[in-house]
Motif scaffolding. Sequence first.
Motif, short mmCIF file in Angstrom:
data_model
loop_
_atom_site.label_atom_id
_atom_site.label_comp_id
_atom_site.label_asym_id
_atom_site.label_seq_id
_atom_site.Cartn_x
_atom_site.Cartn_y
_atom_site.Cartn_z
N GLY A 175 0.81 -1.21 0.00
CA GLY A 175 0.00 0.00 0.00
C GLY A 175 0.84 1.26 0.00
N SER A 176 0.15 2.39 0.12
CA SER A 176 0.80 3.71 0.06
C SER A 176 0.37 4.58 1.23
N LEU A 177 1.27 5.46 1.61
CA LEU A 177 0.98 6.50 2.60
C LEU A 177 1.71 7.76 2.17
N ARG A 178 1.17 8.87 2.64
CA ARG A 178 1.79 10.16 2.35
C ARG A 178 2.01 10.89 3.66
N LEU A 179 3.26 11.23 3.93
CA LEU A 179 3.59 11.98 5.13
C LEU A 179 3.84 13.44 4.75
N SER A 180 3.36 14.33 5.59
CA SER A 180 3.58 15.76 5.37
C SER A 180 4.16 16.39 6.63
N CYS A 181 4.92 17.44 6.42
CA CYS A 181 5.53 18.14 7.55
C CYS A 181 5.60 19.62 7.22
N ALA A 182 5.15 20.44 8.15
CA ALA A 182 5.20 21.89 7.97
C ALA A 182 6.14 22.49 9.00
N ALA A 183 7.04 23.32 8.53
CA ALA A 183 7.98 24.01 9.41
C ALA A 183 7.54 25.45 9.59
N SER A 184 7.69 25.95 10.80
CA SER A 184 7.35 27.34 11.10
C SER A 184 8.42 27.93 12.00
N GLY A 185 8.48 29.26 12.00
CA GLY A 185 9.48 29.94 12.83
C GLY A 185 10.55 30.58 11.97
N SER A 186 11.68 30.83 12.56
CA SER A 186 12.79 31.51 11.88
C SER A 186 13.62 30.49 11.10
N PHE A 204 17.32 1.68 0.56
CA PHE A 204 16.18 0.81 0.81
C PHE A 204 14.83 1.42 0.41
N VAL A 205 14.81 2.69 0.00
CA VAL A 205 13.55 3.29 -0.45
C VAL A 205 13.60 3.76 -1.90
N LYS A 206 14.75 3.64 -2.54
CA LYS A 206 14.86 4.11 -3.91
C LYS A 206 13.85 3.40 -4.81
N GLY A 207 13.16 4.21 -5.58
CA GLY A 207 12.16 3.66 -6.49
C GLY A 207 10.80 3.47 -5.86
N ARG A 208 10.70 3.60 -4.54
CA ARG A 208 9.43 3.42 -3.87
C ARG A 208 8.92 4.71 -3.21
N PHE A 209 9.83 5.49 -2.66
CA PHE A 209 9.46 6.72 -1.96
C PHE A 209 9.90 7.93 -2.79
N THR A 210 9.13 9.00 -2.67
CA THR A 210 9.47 10.26 -3.33
C THR A 210 9.33 11.40 -2.34
N ILE A 211 10.38 12.20 -2.22
CA ILE A 211 10.34 13.36 -1.35
C ILE A 211 10.19 14.61 -2.20
N SER A 212 9.40 15.55 -1.70
CA SER A 212 9.21 16.81 -2.40
C SER A 212 9.00 17.92 -1.36
N ARG A 213 9.10 19.15 -1.81
CA ARG A 213 8.94 20.26 -0.89
C ARG A 213 8.31 21.46 -1.57
N ASP A 214 7.73 22.30 -0.75
CA ASP A 214 7.18 23.57 -1.21
C ASP A 214 7.92 24.65 -0.43
N ASN A 215 8.84 25.33 -1.10
CA ASN A 215 9.67 26.30 -0.41
C ASN A 215 8.86 27.49 0.12
N ALA A 216 7.83 27.86 -0.61
CA ALA A 216 7.02 29.01 -0.19
C ALA A 216 6.28 28.71 1.11
N LYS A 217 5.91 27.45 1.31
CA LYS A 217 5.14 27.08 2.49
C LYS A 217 6.00 26.38 3.55
N ASN A 218 7.27 26.15 3.24
CA ASN A 218 8.16 25.42 4.16
C ASN A 218 7.58 24.07 4.56
N THR A 219 7.12 23.34 3.57
CA THR A 219 6.59 22.00 3.82
C THR A 219 7.40 20.96 3.06
N VAL A 220 7.43 19.77 3.60
CA VAL A 220 8.08 18.64 2.94
C VAL A 220 7.13 17.45 2.99
#
Length: 118
Positions: A15-26, A61-77
């Motif tokens: 199966g699949s899952l999507r993790l998100s993370c938002a950074a805030s502060g300086s 161990f995750v190559k080809g299965r996981f993809t990381i991306s980010r939104d610089n404007a929102k400081n999210t990964v």
Amino acid sequence: VQLQASGGGLVQPGGSLRLSCAASGSIFSGNVMGWYRQAPGKQRELVASIRSGDTTVYADFVKGRFTISRDNAKNTVTLQMNSLKPEDTAVYYCNIRFLVLTMWSEYWGQGTQVTVSS
């Protein structure tokens, strides 16, 4: 700096899952955001990281299965995890680090549990 992660849960093998993370502060520019994981009885290990210029690093161990991306404007990964395996079960932590003058500053999110089981 605070990191707020979300998106973990229980999923069947394959199966699949999507993790998100938002950074805030300086947050300084030129930072690196990433995901690490820690399984019971094991050390925390890098899963994937991405620089603000979109250069990525993946653990073998995750190559080809996981993809990381980010939104610089929102400081999210985001970590898109496909073809999940039972051995991917762990607590996943998001991370951000950046240089302040000549020293690296590093921050961690609270961790989110990912369980892969039938």
